[in-house]
Design a protein around this motif. Structure first.
Motif, PDB file in Angstrom:
ATOM      1  N   SER A 315       0.852  -1.193   0.000  1.00 21.26           N
ATOM      2  CA  SER A 315       0.000   0.000   0.000  1.00 21.26           C
ATOM      3  C   SER A 315       0.882   1.236   0.000  1.00 21.26           C
ATOM      4  O   SER A 315       2.098   1.157   0.167  1.00 21.26           O
ATOM      5  CB  SER A 315      -0.927  -0.001   1.218  1.00 21.26           C
ATOM      6  OG  SER A 315      -0.167   0.029   2.425  1.00 21.26           O
ATOM      7  N   ARG A 316       0.237   2.379  -0.189  1.00 19.77           N
ATOM      8  CA  ARG A 316       0.910   3.670  -0.132  1.00 19.77           C
ATOM      9  C   ARG A 316       0.396   4.428   1.078  1.00 19.77           C
ATOM     10  O   ARG A 316      -0.802   4.420   1.363  1.00 19.77           O
ATOM     11  CB  ARG A 316       0.632   4.469  -1.401  1.00 19.77           C
ATOM     12  CG  ARG A 316       1.200   5.875  -1.377  1.00 19.77           C
ATOM     13  CD  ARG A 316       0.719   6.721  -2.529  1.00 19.77           C
ATOM     14  NE  ARG A 316       1.257   6.250  -3.783  1.00 19.77           N
ATOM     15  CZ  ARG A 316       0.520   5.731  -4.765  1.00 19.77           C
ATOM     16  NH1 ARG A 316      -0.798   5.618  -4.605  1.00 19.77           N
ATOM     17  NH2 ARG A 316       1.070   5.336  -5.884  1.00 19.77           N
ATOM     18  N   SER A 317       1.331   5.124   1.778  1.00 21.97           N
ATOM     19  CA  SER A 317       0.927   5.872   2.964  1.00 21.97           C
ATOM     20  C   SER A 317       1.850   7.060   3.160  1.00 21.97           C
ATOM     21  O   SER A 317       3.040   6.876   3.446  1.00 21.97           O
ATOM     22  CB  SER A 317       0.945   4.981   4.211  1.00 21.97           C
ATOM     23  OG  SER A 317       0.663   5.720   5.380  1.00 21.97           O
ATOM     24  N   CYS A 318       1.326   8.265   2.978  1.00 25.07           N
ATOM     25  CA  CYS A 318       2.053   9.503   3.268  1.00 25.07           C
ATOM     26  C   CYS A 318       3.417   9.555   2.577  1.00 25.07           C
ATOM     27  O   CYS A 318       4.449   9.815   3.207  1.00 25.07           O
ATOM     28  CB  CYS A 318       2.230   9.696   4.767  1.00 25.07           C
ATOM     29  SG  CYS A 318       0.692   9.773   5.688  1.00 25.07           S
ATOM     30  N   THR A 320       5.138   7.102   1.306  1.00 24.90           N
ATOM     31  CA  THR A 320       5.938   5.896   1.482  1.00 24.90           C
ATOM     32  C   THR A 320       5.197   4.699   0.915  1.00 24.90           C
ATOM     33  O   THR A 320       3.974   4.712   0.775  1.00 24.90           O
ATOM     34  CB  THR A 320       6.256   5.631   2.969  1.00 24.90           C
ATOM     35  OG1 THR A 320       5.030   5.426   3.682  1.00 24.90           O
ATOM     36  CG2 THR A 320       7.019   6.801   3.566  1.00 24.90           C
ATOM     37  N   VAL A 322       4.491   0.746   1.677  1.00 24.70           N
ATOM     38  CA  VAL A 322       4.499  -0.183   2.809  1.00 24.70           C
ATOM     39  C   VAL A 322       4.251  -1.595   2.293  1.00 24.70           C
ATOM     40  O   VAL A 322       3.274  -1.832   1.567  1.00 24.70           O
ATOM     41  CB  VAL A 322       3.429   0.205   3.848  1.00 24.70           C
ATOM     42  CG1 VAL A 322       3.466  -0.756   5.031  1.00 24.70           C
ATOM     43  CG2 VAL A 322       3.627   1.640   4.318  1.00 24.70           C
ATOM     44  N   THR A 384       6.852  -5.636   8.641  1.00 30.92           N
ATOM     45  CA  THR A 384       6.453  -4.486   7.836  1.00 30.92           C
ATOM     46  C   THR A 384       7.696  -3.751   7.354  1.00 30.92           C
ATOM     47  O   THR A 384       8.539  -3.346   8.152  1.00 30.92           O
ATOM     48  CB  THR A 384       5.570  -3.521   8.643  1.00 30.92           C
ATOM     49  OG1 THR A 384       4.419  -4.226   9.123  1.00 30.92           O
ATOM     50  CG2 THR A 384       5.114  -2.355   7.782  1.00 30.92           C
ATOM     51  N   THR A 386       8.964  -0.397   5.134  1.00 32.09           N
ATOM     52  CA  THR A 386       8.522   0.914   4.676  1.00 32.09           C
ATOM     53  C   THR A 386       9.652   1.576   3.904  1.00 32.09           C
ATOM     54  O   THR A 386      10.768   1.678   4.423  1.00 32.09           O
ATOM     55  CB  THR A 386       8.099   1.802   5.857  1.00 32.09           C
ATOM     56  OG1 THR A 386       7.093   1.127   6.614  1.00 32.09           O
ATOM     57  CG2 THR A 386       7.541   3.124   5.371  1.00 32.09           C
ATOM     58  N   GLU A 389       8.634   6.523  -1.316  1.00 38.78           N
ATOM     59  CA  GLU A 389       8.109   6.312  -2.655  1.00 38.78           C
ATOM     60  C   GLU A 389       8.881   7.160  -3.652  1.00 38.78           C
ATOM     61  O   GLU A 389       9.269   8.295  -3.373  1.00 38.78           O
ATOM     62  CB  GLU A 389       6.625   6.677  -2.701  1.00 38.78           C
ATOM     63  CG  GLU A 389       5.975   6.352  -4.043  1.00 38.78           C
ATOM     64  CD  GLU A 389       4.491   6.660  -4.047  1.00 38.78           C
ATOM     65  OE1 GLU A 389       3.798   6.205  -4.964  1.00 38.78           O
ATOM     66  OE2 GLU A 389       4.041   7.359  -3.118  1.00 38.78           O
TER      67      GLU A 389
END
Length: 430
Positions: A315-318, A320, A322, A384, A386, A389
């Motif tokens: 997934s993408r988060s802020c 980054t 993940v 996990t 991280t 991106e």
């Protein structure tokens, strides 16, 4: 090595700075005490026996019936002190801060019954103290510069032998691993061929089991060599910027799961890759990232019993990307989460942790990312990764319902496994 040299420089600078500060503080204390003692001695003499018409420099004497000098400071004499000295017949001393300077004042009644007040102006003494602080500040700056140069020189001289020894060790590991790779690959290939011939021919079960264990042992030895090579390359420093490329973690994760499809089938596991329908790019070295993701999946497969499930989610988060690998395996104690990434750590349950997860964290760190682990005994584990991106985030993101779940393809039984080098027949948590 750079951190060690920096620490030596900082410690050296701190010691020299502290020494200068201590010496300056002692010098200032001694100077202030000596000046105060000298001034009070002069004031006591002037108040008791001084010539009222011709006092010493920076001193004024006030008495009834005597006209003060023309340059006498305003506000003197202090009437409250005169009245008190008359009443008690005891000397009265005080300090008065006025007009940007400091005055020392002594009032006493002489033997003839005349009250005299002596006032001393401390402006020159205060100026000397300011000059002392200025000199100490200059000395501090010079000391800091000298400390920095000294620290750098000492750091280089102290760390140079260790750096050379580590460089030789890395070269030895790299050369030895390269030299062993070719004969080991030949042994592994030959062992695979013999194992397949044993399956085709009517050989005793003990011989077939021995050949199977030989293939597995040689494969694990190949993994150790790969780990040593990767460790040596990481210890030599971060990958050069020219070696970094945009890597699609979605495609990479699916490829890694496909490579492990035979082990997944043999252990009767369900593996699902959940990801958005678009690529998720990170900046890095694809071979190193593939090794990191492969290590997580291999550990999950090894520690998940038959019929279990492994989920690989991206997934993408802020800003980054993940990547999460979770399983329904044996899990681990919460206190073990950080120690999992230590080389050759022995867990509380007796499990041995090798180089894999330690090297995984090195790979992730070199790519500017982080790795975290969580789990509970008997309830599975979750790892996990991280990464930053690559490139700007897209202007529009598809809804969650559009996410696609990709399951590992399971080859038909009897499909031959590729031959050509040591694989990853097994793994351990780390």
């Amino acid at each position: 090595m750079r951190r060690a040299r920096l620490r030596i420089a900082v410690i050296t600078g701190g010691i020299i700075t502290l020494l200068i500060a201590v010496v300056g503080g002692v010098a200032h204390t001694v100077m202030v005490h000596a000046q105060d003692e000298q001034v009070w001695r002069e004031l006591r003499y002037g108040a008791a026996s001084g010539d009222l018409s011709s006092p010493p420099v920076c001193t004024w004497l006030f008495a009834p019936g005597v006209a003060p000098l023309a340059n006498a400071p305003a506000g003197f004499p202090v009437r409250a002190d005169v009245d008190r000295a008359r009443r008690t017949q005891e000397p009265v001393e005080r300090t008065v801060r006025r007009d940007g300077t400091l005055y020392l004042v002594r009032t006493e009644v002489r033997g003839d019954g005349v009250p005299v007040q002596a006032v001393f102006d401390m402006r020159f003494q205060l100026a000397d103290r300011d000059h002392l602080w200025f000199a100490l500040g200059v000395a501090e700056l010079v000391g800091l510069l000298a400390a920095a140069v000294t620290g750098v020189v000492l750091g280089r001289r102290a760390v140079a032998p260790l750096a050379e020894a580590l460089a030789r060790q890395r070269r030895f590991v790299t050369d030895a691993s390269h030299e062993l790779r070719t004969p080991l690959t030949q042994v592994y290939t030959r062992a695979q061929v013999l194992a397949r011939q044993a399956d085709a021919e009517d050989l005793p079960d003990a011989h077939r089991d021995g050949l199977s264990r030989l293939v597995g042992s040689v494969g694990r030895l190949g993994d150790v060599l790969d780990d040593l090579l990767l460790s040596a390359s990481l210890a030599a420093g971060p990958a050069r910027r020219a070696e970094h490329r945009p890597v699609d973690l979605v495609a990479l994760a699916r490829s890694v799961v496909a490579e492990e499809s035979e082990r997944i089938r043999d252990r009767r596991l369900a593996v699902a890759v959940e990801s958005p329908p678009h690529p998720l790019f990170v900046d890095g070295v694809e071979t190193a990232l593939r090794r990191a993701v492969g290590e997580l999946l291999s550990n999950a497969i090894s520690h998940t019993p038959g019929g279990g499930r492994i989920d690989v989610a991206l997934s993408r988060s802020c800003g980054t990307v993940v990547l999460t690998v979770s399983d329904t395996g044996c899990g681990f104690e919460a206190a073990e989460a950080e120690r999992l990434f230590q080389r050759f750590h022995h867990g509380d349950g007796g499990g041995r942790y090798g180089l894999g997860l330690a090297l995984l964290r090195e790979v992730v760190t070199r790519h500017g990312g982080t790795v975290a682990a969580s789990g509970r005994p008997g309830l599975g584990a979750r790892f996990t990764l991280t990464f930053p991106e690559r490139g700007p985030a897209p202007t529009a993101v598809r809804p969650v319902t559009a996410r696609r779940v990709w399951r590992a393809a399971v080859p038909r039984r009897g499909h031959p496994r590729p031959v050509g080098g040591p694989g990853r027949p097994g793994g351990s948590r780390g």
